[in-house]
Motif scaffolding. Structure first.
Motif, PDB file in Angstrom:
ATOM      1  N   ARG A  68       0.830  -1.199   0.000  1.00  0.00           N
ATOM      2  CA  ARG A  68       0.000   0.000   0.000  1.00  0.00           C
ATOM      3  C   ARG A  68       0.875   1.264   0.000  1.00  0.00           C
ATOM      4  O   ARG A  68       0.583   2.220  -0.704  1.00  0.00           O
ATOM      5  CB  ARG A  68      -0.932   0.005   1.210  1.00  0.00           C
ATOM      6  N   ASP A  69       1.944   1.237   0.795  1.00  0.00           N
ATOM      7  CA  ASP A  69       2.859   2.385   0.830  1.00  0.00           C
ATOM      8  C   ASP A  69       3.519   2.596  -0.526  1.00  0.00           C
ATOM      9  O   ASP A  69       3.667   3.732  -0.991  1.00  0.00           O
ATOM     10  CB  ASP A  69       3.943   2.174   1.892  1.00  0.00           C
ATOM     11  N   SER A  70       3.908   1.486  -1.158  1.00  0.00           N
ATOM     12  CA  SER A  70       4.545   1.557  -2.472  1.00  0.00           C
ATOM     13  C   SER A  70       3.581   2.106  -3.528  1.00  0.00           C
ATOM     14  O   SER A  70       3.946   2.971  -4.336  1.00  0.00           O
ATOM     15  CB  SER A  70       5.035   0.164  -2.888  1.00  0.00           C
ATOM     16  N   VAL A  71       2.351   1.609  -3.512  1.00  0.00           N
ATOM     17  CA  VAL A  71       1.322   2.074  -4.442  1.00  0.00           C
ATOM     18  C   VAL A  71       1.016   3.547  -4.200  1.00  0.00           C
ATOM     19  O   VAL A  71       0.897   4.339  -5.142  1.00  0.00           O
ATOM     20  CB  VAL A  71       0.032   1.230  -4.275  1.00  0.00           C
ATOM     21  N   GLY A  72       0.908   3.935  -2.924  1.00  0.00           N
ATOM     22  CA  GLY A  72       0.616   5.323  -2.592  1.00  0.00           C
ATOM     23  C   GLY A  72       1.684   6.272  -3.084  1.00  0.00           C
ATOM     24  O   GLY A  72       1.381   7.337  -3.640  1.00  0.00           O
ATOM     25  N   LEU A  73       2.950   5.893  -2.912  1.00  0.00           N
ATOM     26  CA  LEU A  73       4.061   6.737  -3.366  1.00  0.00           C
ATOM     27  C   LEU A  73       4.065   6.877  -4.882  1.00  0.00           C
ATOM     28  O   LEU A  73       4.255   7.979  -5.415  1.00  0.00           O
ATOM     29  CB  LEU A  73       5.388   6.135  -2.888  1.00  0.00           C
ATOM     30  N   HIS A 108      -4.202  10.561   0.626  1.00  0.00           N
ATOM     31  CA  HIS A 108      -3.461   9.460   1.233  1.00  0.00           C
ATOM     32  C   HIS A 108      -1.957   9.713   1.329  1.00  0.00           C
ATOM     33  O   HIS A 108      -1.209   8.814   1.727  1.00  0.00           O
ATOM     34  CB  HIS A 108      -3.719   8.174   0.435  1.00  0.00           C
ATOM     35  N   ALA A 109      -1.523  10.919   1.000  1.00  0.00           N
ATOM     36  CA  ALA A 109      -0.080  11.239   1.003  1.00  0.00           C
ATOM     37  C   ALA A 109       0.379  11.646   2.406  1.00  0.00           C
ATOM     38  O   ALA A 109       0.984  12.712   2.599  1.00  0.00           O
ATOM     39  CB  ALA A 109       0.204  12.345  -0.005  1.00  0.00           C
ATOM     40  N   ASP A 110       0.145  10.787   3.389  1.00  0.00           N
ATOM     41  CA  ASP A 110       0.433  11.135   4.783  1.00  0.00           C
ATOM     42  C   ASP A 110       1.920  11.291   5.071  1.00  0.00           C
ATOM     43  O   ASP A 110       2.295  11.900   6.074  1.00  0.00           O
ATOM     44  CB  ASP A 110      -0.162  10.077   5.718  1.00  0.00           C
ATOM     45  N   LYS A 111       2.771  10.743   4.225  1.00  0.00           N
ATOM     46  CA  LYS A 111       4.210  10.869   4.429  1.00  0.00           C
ATOM     47  C   LYS A 111       4.789  12.078   3.688  1.00  0.00           C
ATOM     48  O   LYS A 111       6.003  12.277   3.676  1.00  0.00           O
ATOM     49  CB  LYS A 111       4.916   9.578   4.003  1.00  0.00           C
TER      50      LYS A 111
END
Length: 221
Positions: A68-73, A108-111
């Motif tokens: 999910r993190d990879s997809v989001g980035l 969803h870009a929380d980072k």
């Protein structure tokens, strides 16, 4: 006078954040947004059943969240490229459905809170010209608030107490007028939303909650 005309011309055209799109550009953009929307929602929920069966619950969650993190980035990079080239893509550029797909990776870009803040300002400009959903703005504002350890205005971001009841994460800025504010931005009432979130949480965590003696969702009256 000549210099004045040049400056005025620059101001007139330089303030336009969205350029006109050709049919070919729209088709390419919509194809990209379709992909972004589908892959975002694919990893927005809980781990796939076959993943849990293969690895067990704990490892499945770890694998799922890493993906999910990879997809989001990747989605965020795609949105940034679109924004740099075309500006904010709202109703007038890509239609209501695809404008939400453009917004999703921002939400969803929380980072990358700096990116979220930048897009929040841009989204407000689009709201003022009726080119985006007011609800999208509300959700993103709350997300930025949570990511900067602030209280929320709209209460869209939830956490759960010891009995599994949904509560506003970090608290609310104004609990008295919350329903009036939510209605102004196209959001359901506080009670309806929080009871829905509480019920979903209960169903997703039923086995754990039953062991704690919690036999039904703790709803707001």
């Amino acid at each position: 006078m000549k210099h004045l005309i040049i400056i005025l011309t620059f101001l007139l055209f330089g303030c336009t954040s969205n350029k006109s799109l050709t049919d070919i550009e729209k088709e390419k953009i919509n194809t990209e947004l379709d992909y972004i929307g589908k892959i975002d929602q694919k990893y927005a929920g809980i781990p796939f059943e076959d993943l849990i069966k293969k690895y067990g619950n704990e490892k499945a969650w770890k694998i799922f969240e890493e993906k999910r993190d990879s997809v989001g980035l990747d989605n965020q990079q795609r949105i940034k490229k679109l924004y740099l080239k075309y500006g904010y893509l709202g109703f007038k550029e890509v239609g209501k459905e695809n404008s939400v797909k453009f917004w999703l990776p921002i939400q969803h870009a929380d980072k990358d809170v700096k990116f979220q803040k930048k897009m929040l300002k841009e989204l407000w400009k689009q709201i003022r010209i009726n080119n985006a959903n007011r609800s999208d703005y509300a959700l993103l504002e709350d997300r930025v608030a949570i990511n900067t350890n602030q209280k929320q205005r709209f209460g869209s971001q939830v956490t759960y107490n010891e009995v599994g009841q949904a509560i506003p994460k970090n608290g609310l800025l104004d609990s008295v007028n919350i329903d009036k504010l939510r209605a102004e931005y196209g959001l359901p009432s506080f009670k309806d939303y929080y009871n829905w979130m509480t019920t979903n949480h209960f169903e997703m965590n039923k086995e754990i909650l039953l062991k704690k003696g919690i036999t039904e969702p703790k709803l707001y009256k």
